[in-house]
Design a protein around this motif. Sequence first.
Motif, mmCIF file in Angstrom:
data_model
loop_
_atom_site.group_PDB
_atom_site.id
_atom_site.type_symbol
_atom_site.label_atom_id
_atom_site.label_comp_id
_atom_site.label_asym_id
_atom_site.label_seq_id
_atom_site.Cartn_x
_atom_site.Cartn_y
_atom_site.Cartn_z
ATOM 1 N N LYS A 134 43.607 29.999 50.961
ATOM 2 C CA LYS A 134 43.857 30.142 49.518
ATOM 3 C C LYS A 134 43.645 31.575 49.042
ATOM 4 O O LYS A 134 44.468 32.084 48.254
ATOM 5 C CB LYS A 134 42.991 29.147 48.752
ATOM 6 N N PRO A 135 42.575 32.268 49.472
ATOM 7 C CA PRO A 135 42.480 33.685 49.078
ATOM 8 C C PRO A 135 43.664 34.511 49.573
ATOM 9 O O PRO A 135 44.165 35.374 48.852
ATOM 10 C CB PRO A 135 41.167 34.133 49.746
ATOM 11 N N LYS A 138 46.662 33.836 47.362
ATOM 12 C CA LYS A 138 46.534 34.371 45.990
ATOM 13 C C LYS A 138 46.562 35.900 45.981
ATOM 14 O O LYS A 138 47.131 36.516 45.078
ATOM 15 C CB LYS A 138 45.222 33.875 45.375
ATOM 16 N N TRP A 139 45.940 36.526 46.982
ATOM 17 C CA TRP A 139 45.816 37.989 47.002
ATOM 18 C C TRP A 139 46.655 38.622 48.113
ATOM 19 O O TRP A 139 46.365 39.736 48.558
ATOM 20 C CB TRP A 139 44.357 38.382 47.232
ATOM 21 N N ASP A 151 37.951 38.788 40.081
ATOM 22 C CA ASP A 151 39.022 38.155 40.849
ATOM 23 C C ASP A 151 38.465 37.027 41.715
ATOM 24 O O ASP A 151 39.050 35.939 41.798
ATOM 25 C CB ASP A 151 39.715 39.183 41.755
ATOM 26 N N VAL A 152 37.330 37.278 42.350
ATOM 27 C CA VAL A 152 36.705 36.260 43.196
ATOM 28 C C VAL A 152 36.263 35.069 42.358
ATOM 29 O O VAL A 152 36.479 33.911 42.730
ATOM 30 C CB VAL A 152 35.505 36.852 43.960
ATOM 31 N N GLU A 154 37.474 34.016 39.536
ATOM 32 C CA GLU A 154 38.652 33.258 39.100
ATOM 33 C C GLU A 154 39.163 32.350 40.225
ATOM 34 O O GLU A 154 39.492 31.187 40.008
ATOM 35 C CB GLU A 154 39.748 34.223 38.661
ATOM 36 N N LEU A 155 39.220 32.893 41.435
ATOM 37 C CA LEU A 155 39.675 32.107 42.576
ATOM 38 C C LEU A 155 38.753 30.924 42.841
ATOM 39 O O LEU A 155 39.197 29.786 43.033
ATOM 40 C CB LEU A 155 39.744 32.997 43.813
ATOM 41 N N GLU A 158 39.236 28.122 40.425
ATOM 42 C CA GLU A 158 40.448 27.339 40.708
ATOM 43 C C GLU A 158 40.194 26.348 41.844
ATOM 44 O O GLU A 158 40.586 25.177 41.765
ATOM 45 C CB GLU A 158 41.594 28.280 41.078
ATOM 46 N N ILE A 159 39.527 26.808 42.891
ATOM 47 C CA ILE A 159 39.240 25.921 44.024
ATOM 48 C C ILE A 159 38.236 24.853 43.628
ATOM 49 O O ILE A 159 38.373 23.674 43.964
ATOM 50 C CB ILE A 159 38.713 26.733 45.222
ATOM 51 N N THR A 170 34.276 28.830 50.724
ATOM 52 C CA THR A 170 35.155 29.991 50.586
ATOM 53 C C THR A 170 34.355 31.213 50.161
ATOM 54 O O THR A 170 34.567 32.324 50.669
ATOM 55 C CB THR A 170 36.259 29.708 49.560
#
Length: 456
Positions: A134-135, A138-139, A151-152, A154-155, A158-159, A170
């Motif tokens: 997933k990272p 997304k990135w 950024d981390v 936000e990710l 979402e997870i 993660t």
Amino acid sequence: MSGQTITKTLVDGLAKQASEYTVWDSKLPGFGVRVRPTGAKSFIIVYRAGTGRTAPVRRYTVAAVGKLAPEAARTQAKILLGNIANGADPAAEKRANRPKRDRLTFDELAQLYLDQYAKVRKSSWKNDEGYLKKPRAKWKRRIAAEITDDDVAELLEEIGATAPVGANRTQSVLHTLFSWAKEPGRRHVPTNPVADMRRRYQESPRERVLTDEEIRTLWWGLDDPDLPASRPIALALRFILATMVRPGQSAGLLIPELVGFTGEEPQYHIPKNRVKKRREVIVPLNALAVAAVREAIARNDQGAVFSSWAKPDPKADCDDQTDAKPGLLPITRDALSAALNGRPAKGKRPARKGIREHLGMAHFTPHDLRRTAATIARRGGAKREDVKALLDHLEGDVTATYDKYDMLPEKRLVASILEAELRKIVGTKPNYCRPEIVFERDNVVAIEEPKIAVAS
């Protein structure tokens, strides 16, 4: 420090200090051994990149101490210094060949981490690969050095909306990745954006144990011809419940690992690469486990026991391939979870019902079957230390390092108790035949027999 001949005795006697220092060689000017505050030592050269006093001074690492002997390092340094005299600049060449921080994407960094760190040091590197999916999605094209803690966060949010435990895992993998990426010698990123980030989701201890009714529903439900899963998946789940092995150990079972299978004491010899602490473990198999295996190998008599029809990946590691029939590969631990969970519709891909939903059962994981089996065995009278042995839960003290007794007789007794208890719970197989049609006597319509004409 200078004026000493660098020998093995000298190098071995160099102790770390509060600050970095270098001992220079008396035989070859510009060649020395550097000692860091951590105690790490390396052979280096110092030179001017160009001519004249205005040329910049550069330092270049020849090799770490231990990889080259002092004499070999001196010889290598002499060759490098000779090339430098002819215009070479090894430090600049090294920088040019290294991925630049300002253009290294996160996807590239993630692959470097997997290839150079995870696969080398971690037996569970595939978990890291999974948690980085997933990272990376997304990135993918983001510059790795520009990813921030926001950024981390936000990710992970979402997870965590659907998989809080997955978000925590993660976060741990990202912390290791960025820490590795910022170490001296790499410097792919200037900072670790996960360094000061607390774990976002509280994890509750896993305590799910299936009730007797749920066990019966699952056991016979796995025989349902309409089950939304392949037969190997169903048998692998049943195998966990009958043996207490970990889901990955059930999915990865190979036929050559079945020892004495046709005799009175069949065993599963789990290889080191599928066991924590990297050691071989022997699991005795009861009749229920043997029955699951027999049915599975009747479909495929070589290679993986619980196999699925799939095209082998030519890029996969050799350890992931088996001698199975062409097209047959072992199922994976993730496939067991996916079969229980099902999947929602996405784009043109239709939704797929999971085993739990199909059988009307509350949430449980493949690992919960292992915990359930242990609970059943204890309830049936098995000793706690014997169940612990079959679960392969190691002691962490010094004695465990020396005590190599495998407790096979005790584990075999636990397996027998587990089988007896499971048979009591599941009982006989339910009759899934179509129910008999019963006619009410008072609601029968008489049908007149046709009259047959008789020739006169």
